[in-house]
Design an enzyme around this catalytic site. Structure first.
Site, short mmCIF file in Angstrom:
data_model
loop_
_atom_site.label_atom_id
_atom_site.label_comp_id
_atom_site.label_asym_id
_atom_site.label_seq_id
_atom_site.Cartn_x
_atom_site.Cartn_y
_atom_site.Cartn_z
N SER A 181 0.81 -1.20 -0.06
CA SER A 181 -0.08 -0.18 -0.10
C SER A 181 0.82 1.27 0.11
O SER A 181 0.58 2.19 -0.77
CB SER A 181 -1.06 0.01 1.20
OG SER A 181 -0.09 -0.02 2.48
N HIS A 209 -5.15 -2.71 -2.99
CA HIS A 209 -4.64 -2.10 -4.10
C HIS A 209 -4.14 -2.56 -5.34
O HIS A 209 -3.75 -2.07 -6.07
CB HIS A 209 -3.22 -1.04 -3.46
CG HIS A 209 -3.60 -0.41 -2.31
ND1 HIS A 209 -3.76 0.61 -2.30
CD2 HIS A 209 -3.38 -0.81 -0.97
CE1 HIS A 209 -4.19 1.25 -1.24
NE2 HIS A 209 -3.84 0.23 -0.25
N LYS A 240 -11.29 1.45 -2.53
CA LYS A 240 -10.36 2.20 -3.22
C LYS A 240 -10.93 2.39 -4.65
O LYS A 240 -11.40 3.08 -4.97
CB LYS A 240 -8.98 1.53 -2.99
CG LYS A 240 -8.79 1.66 -1.32
CD LYS A 240 -7.63 0.64 -0.69
CE LYS A 240 -7.44 1.01 0.81
NZ LYS A 240 -8.36 0.54 1.41
C1 LIG Z 1 -3.57 -3.14 1.94
C2 LIG Z 1 -4.58 -2.82 2.83
N1 LIG Z 1 -5.39 -3.73 3.36
C3 LIG Z 1 -6.35 -3.35 3.98
C4 LIG Z 1 -6.74 -1.99 4.12
C5 LIG Z 1 -8.03 -1.67 5.16
O1 LIG Z 1 -9.05 -1.57 4.32
P1 LIG Z 1 -10.31 -0.61 4.84
O2 LIG Z 1 -9.71 1.09 4.54
O3 LIG Z 1 -11.72 -0.95 3.84
O4 LIG Z 1 -10.46 -0.81 6.34
C6 LIG Z 1 -6.11 -1.01 3.49
C7 LIG Z 1 -6.44 0.38 3.71
O5 LIG Z 1 -7.12 0.96 4.33
C8 LIG Z 1 -4.83 -1.39 2.77
O6 LIG Z 1 -4.05 -0.61 2.13
#
Ligand SMILES: Cc1ncc(COP(=O)(O)O)c(C=O)c1O
Length: 393
Positions: A181, A209, A240
């Site tokens: 990320s 991502h 996203k």
């Molecule tokens: C790689 C990754 N996994 C999980 C999440 C968590 O997702 P959420 O924002 O829907 O809680 C994010 C970012 O927020 C992320 O970048």
């Protein structure tokens, strides 16, 4: 002052001294190439709205129609009384999109990772985790009480050594971001699935991502590498590139039945709001109908990368449109973000604990909807700000 406030204020003061204090910035508009901030129109280069869908008319229409039909809330947890038809429809669509037997929607990516890892692993198991995995994977691993073995970032040899060490574990699960990320680089998925096969391990990937960005029709990195079937647990977010909110896990029917029964962050939480589910479903349809959005995102990523490198900025080794402008210490990263803000660019500095100490950066993310003029404006602001701060010549 209350004793608790006194104690935590001391912690906040320390964060300020370390340039690690965080404050919320209020955005006064929908997400697009430009947003409204403190009454000014700024170029947004910090969002995960990769395909520009977060305010797309088709998603808005779908969300409004779903609200009209189902109301604003799903009313209860899915297993009690909140299993609205629209949630099952979305899960069907996600399973088809991901090429899996089934899918399950969660309230967020954080909840999906927490619930999935704690359901799948426990004492006696081993979770093998890339050192730069997202915090939600780290937290889910820790909470599972399995043995957590952290391998060096993208290092398949280190992973192999750890798998050998984990021979005695009841179950071995390799878990990794597909697209990291904060760095935009990719998990070595070909090596990972090969190691998993050799060591009888399961593979879970987080495509937060990757979805909408990588692979045919935006199905993610596993699809890009034709490895869908080799991955046991496909997790991704709806928030996203898909422009909505929530997350999913896709995989076998057995996996999904197991999560429905055992993932506590699914069982003990309210179902996704109908509007979010409808918007995510509309996003999947739109990506199918307008695949050129993905190309525009990548073209914009290439253009901005080349411009930033030509200007003399140091970029992390990203393989995607996520562009980490590496600064190092937290304060100069904040200074650069501030200088850019003065010049009309909204980019947030990323500091520890989101990234390791000494690797503070500006995580620059163009979207499919930015024009060349937008990107040129951003580059001019980066060059002026970088020179002003002595970061580039
Ligand atoms: C790689 C990754 N996994 C999980 C999440 C968590 O997702 P959420 O924002 O829907 O809680 C994010 C970012 O927020 C992320 O970048």
């Amino acid at each position: 002052m209350r004793l608790l406030d006194h104690q935590i204020k001391a912690q906040l003061d320390q964060l300020k001294r370390d340039s690690l204090y965080r404050q919320l910035k209020v955005i006064g508009s929908e997400h697009g190439p430009r947003i409204s901030y403190q009454g000014r129109s700024l170029l947004m280069l910090s969002s995960n709205n990769y395909l520009g869908l977060a305010a797309h008319p088709a998603l808005k229409r779908a969300a409004i129609a779903a609200t009209g039909r189902y109301g604003t809330g799903s009313g209860a947890s899915r297993l009690i009384a909140g299993n609205l038809e629209i949630l099952g429809d979305l899960e069907q669509k996600l399973a088809t999109f991901k090429g899996t037997e089934a899918a399950l929607v969660f309230g967020s990516g954080y909840l999906a990772n927490l619930g999935t890892l704690t359901a799948l692993a426990g004492p006696g198991d081993a979770i093998l985790s890339d050192e730069l995995n997202h915090a939600s994977l780290i937290d889910g691993s820790r909470l599972s009480r399995a043995q957590v073995m952290v391998y060096r970032h993208r290092d398949a040899d280190h992973l192999a050594a750890m798998l050998a060490e984990a021979r005695g574990a009841r179950r071995r699960i390799i878990v990794t971001d597909s697209v990291f990320s904060m760095d935009g680089d990719l998990a070595p998925l070909i090596e990972i699935v090969e190691l998993a096969r050799r060591h009888s391990a399961a593979v879970m990937i987080d495509e937060a991502h990757g979805v909408g960005v990588m692979g045919p029709g935006g199905a993610g990195l596993a699809a890009a590498l034709n490895l869908e079937r080799e991955v046991d647990v496909h997790m991704g977010t709806l928030s996203k590139a898909l422009g909505s909110y929530g997350a999913y896990v896709a995989g076998s029917r057995t996996l999904i039945d197991f999560l429905i029964n055992r993932a506590r962050s699914f069982v003990f939480t309210t179902g996704l709001p109908p509007a979010s589910a409808a918007a995510a479903a509309a996003a999947i349809d739109l990506i199918g109908a307008e695949p050129e959005r993905i190309k525009r995102l990548w073209d914009n990523g290439c253009y901005l990368r080349q411009g930033l490198l030509a200007a003399g900025f140091m970029l992390g080794p990203s393989a995607t449109p996520i562009l980490p402008v590496m600064i190092g210490e937290a304060q100069p990263a904040m200074d650069l973000a501030e200088a850019l803000l003065r010049r009309g660019i909204f980019v947030t500095a990323i500091r520890p604990p989101t990234v390791p100490a000494g690797t503070a950066r500006l995580r620059v993310t163009p979207t499919a909807d930015h024009s060349r003029a937008d990107l040129d404006e951003a580059l001019a602001a980066f060059i002026a700000s970088g020179r002003e701060l002595g970061l580039i010549a």
